[in-house]
Design an enzyme around this catalytic site. Structure first.
Site, PDB file in Angstrom:
ATOM      1  N   TRP A  10       0.818  -1.225   0.000  1.00  0.00           N
ATOM      2  CA  TRP A  10       0.000   0.000   0.000  1.00  0.00           C
ATOM      3  C   TRP A  10       0.845   1.265   0.000  1.00  0.00           C
ATOM      4  CZ3 TRP A  10      -4.244  -0.926   4.292  1.00  0.00           C
ATOM      5  CH2 TRP A  10      -4.996  -2.061   3.966  1.00  0.00           C
ATOM      6  N   LYS A  11       2.145   1.108   0.357  1.00  0.00           N
ATOM      7  CA  LYS A  11       3.017   2.284   0.487  1.00  0.00           C
ATOM      8  C   LYS A  11       2.393   3.262   1.484  1.00  0.00           C
ATOM      9  CE  LYS A  11       4.700   1.203  -4.058  1.00  0.00           C
ATOM     10  NZ  LYS A  11       5.289   1.613  -5.315  1.00  0.00           N
ATOM     11  N   GLU A  96      12.023   2.523  -3.357  1.00  0.00           N
ATOM     12  CA  GLU A  96      11.693   3.831  -2.764  1.00  0.00           C
ATOM     13  C   GLU A  96      12.490   4.050  -1.483  1.00  0.00           C
ATOM     14  OE1 GLU A  96       7.493   3.130  -2.799  1.00  0.00           O
ATOM     15  OE2 GLU A  96       7.537   3.230  -4.982  1.00  0.00           O
ATOM     16  N   GLU A 166      11.746  -5.701  -9.137  1.00  0.00           N
ATOM     17  CA  GLU A 166      10.941  -4.507  -9.406  1.00  0.00           C
ATOM     18  C   GLU A 166      11.780  -3.493 -10.181  1.00  0.00           C
ATOM     19  OE1 GLU A 166       7.442  -4.221  -6.418  1.00  0.00           O
ATOM     20  OE2 GLU A 166       9.070  -2.944  -5.758  1.00  0.00           O
ATOM     21  N   GLY A 172       4.933   2.401 -10.625  1.00  0.00           N
ATOM     22  CA  GLY A 172       4.024   3.544 -10.580  1.00  0.00           C
ATOM     23  C   GLY A 172       4.005   4.353 -11.864  1.00  0.00           C
ATOM     24  N   GLY A 232       1.609  -2.528  -6.243  1.00  0.00           N
ATOM     25  CA  GLY A 232       1.445  -1.231  -5.579  1.00  0.00           C
ATOM     26  C   GLY A 232       0.051  -0.677  -5.831  1.00  0.00           C
ATOM     27  N   GLY A 233      -0.064   0.230  -6.799  1.00  0.00           N
ATOM     28  CA  GLY A 233      -1.315   0.937  -7.078  1.00  0.00           C
ATOM     29  C   GLY A 233      -2.550   0.047  -7.150  1.00  0.00           C
TER      30      GLY A 233
HETATM   31  P1  13P Z   1       3.058  -0.226  -8.789  1.00  0.00           P
HETATM   32  O1  13P Z   1       2.311  -1.514  -8.894  1.00  0.00           O
HETATM   33  O2  13P Z   1       2.207   0.925  -8.326  1.00  0.00           O
HETATM   34  O3  13P Z   1       3.862   0.080 -10.000  1.00  0.00           O
HETATM   35  O4  13P Z   1       4.129  -0.423  -7.585  1.00  0.00           O
HETATM   36  C1  13P Z   1       4.956  -1.525  -7.592  1.00  0.00           C
HETATM   37  C2  13P Z   1       5.681  -1.573  -6.294  1.00  0.00           C
HETATM   38  O5  13P Z   1       6.532  -0.767  -6.025  1.00  0.00           O
HETATM   39  C3  13P Z   1       5.309  -2.621  -5.354  1.00  0.00           C
HETATM   40  O6  13P Z   1       6.229  -2.698  -4.301  1.00  0.00           O
END
Ligand code: 13P
Length: 248
Positions: A10-11, A96, A166, A172, A232-233
């Site tokens: 979810w970040k 990140e 990744e 993202g 992520g998203g």
């Molecule tokens: P997204 O799926 O939003 O590109 O993010 C990937 C991610 O960083 C999962 O850890």
């Protein structure tokens, strides 16, 4: 047989009610699946989420931990704290954290050691930037990351680790690695693991992360060495996340 895994990250998104509704949505739709489902939730949501998922096929991951066991590290969260709240998985080395918080593979190596000692499974992230891919140095970058983060562990310890590839340029951005590009790196990672683990590298789950969506998950997950995704998203929306889980 290695596990198929779909993990959400979810970040730094959602507030309490939004987060708990999302957990409920995932629990309501997950059904009977042999895919391991993991929710990578922010620290404040861990306690409630662990209680909610009890008895379901869903587990909880933290998104980070500190590399020291305990002490004067204001604002940080230790592996033992996570363990005491029933956390089963922890993401480490996310790009990140590398980019914004100076996380290096040396720190990640310490984190993995503490996690393994506590019986929490690390989800170790690696991946190249766009510049590194354009320079043609991506395989070397991945090799260096893996070697320094995973050095010093025994075969049995390495078996507990989940790897997530990744590519930074795909996170993202809406731009996904093609299934072939991802498969190339996943098979490379498995070969590197095999140098230490021999045949047992076949048992390590390697997840792909970077703009995985319901419409591309099936094709990515069909690749021989792609054992699931770190999402992520699309993990912030229960129907999308569930569709990805059910893409196997
Ligand atoms: P997204 O799926 O939003 O590109 O993010 C990937 C991610 O960083 C999962 O850890």
């Amino acid at each position: 047989m290695r596990k198929k895994i779909v993990a959400g990250n979810w970040k730094m998104n959602l507030t309490k009610n939004e987060g708990l509704l999302l957990v409920e949505g995932v629990l309501n739709g997950v059904g009977d699946t042999d895919t391991k489902v993991i929710l990578g939730v922010p620290f404040p949501f861990i306690s409630d989420t662990v209680s909610m998922v009890e008895g379901s096929p869903v587990s909880v991951a933290a998104q980070n931990c500190h590399q020291e066991k305990s002490g004067a590290f204001t604002g940080e969260v230790s592996v033992d704290m996570l363990k005491s709240f029933g956390v089963e998985y922890c993401i480490v080395g996310h790009s990140e954290r590398r980019q914004y918080f100076g996380e290096t593979d040396r720190f990640v190596n310490h984190k993995i050691e503490l996690l393994l000692d506590a019986g929490i499974q690390p989800i170790y992230c690696c991946g190249e930037t766009l510049e590194q891919r354009q320079d043609g140095g991506h395989l070397q970058v991945i090799e260096e990351q893996i070697q320094s983060a995973l050095q010093g562990f025994t075969k049995d310890q390495l078996k507990q680790i989940i790897v997530a590839y990744e590519p930074v340029w795909a996170i993202g951005t809406g731009e996904t690695a093609t299934p072939e590009q991802a498969q190339e790196i996943h098979s490379f990672i498995r070969k590197k693991l095999a140098q230490v683990m021999a045949d047992e590298a076949e048992d390590v789950s390697i997840l792909y992360g970077g703009s995985v969506k319901p419409d591309n998950a099936k094709e990515l997950f069909a690749q021989k060495d792609i054992d699931g995704g770190l999402i992520g998203g699309a993990s912030l929306n229960a129907p999308d996340f569930l569709e990805i889980i059910h893409s196997f």
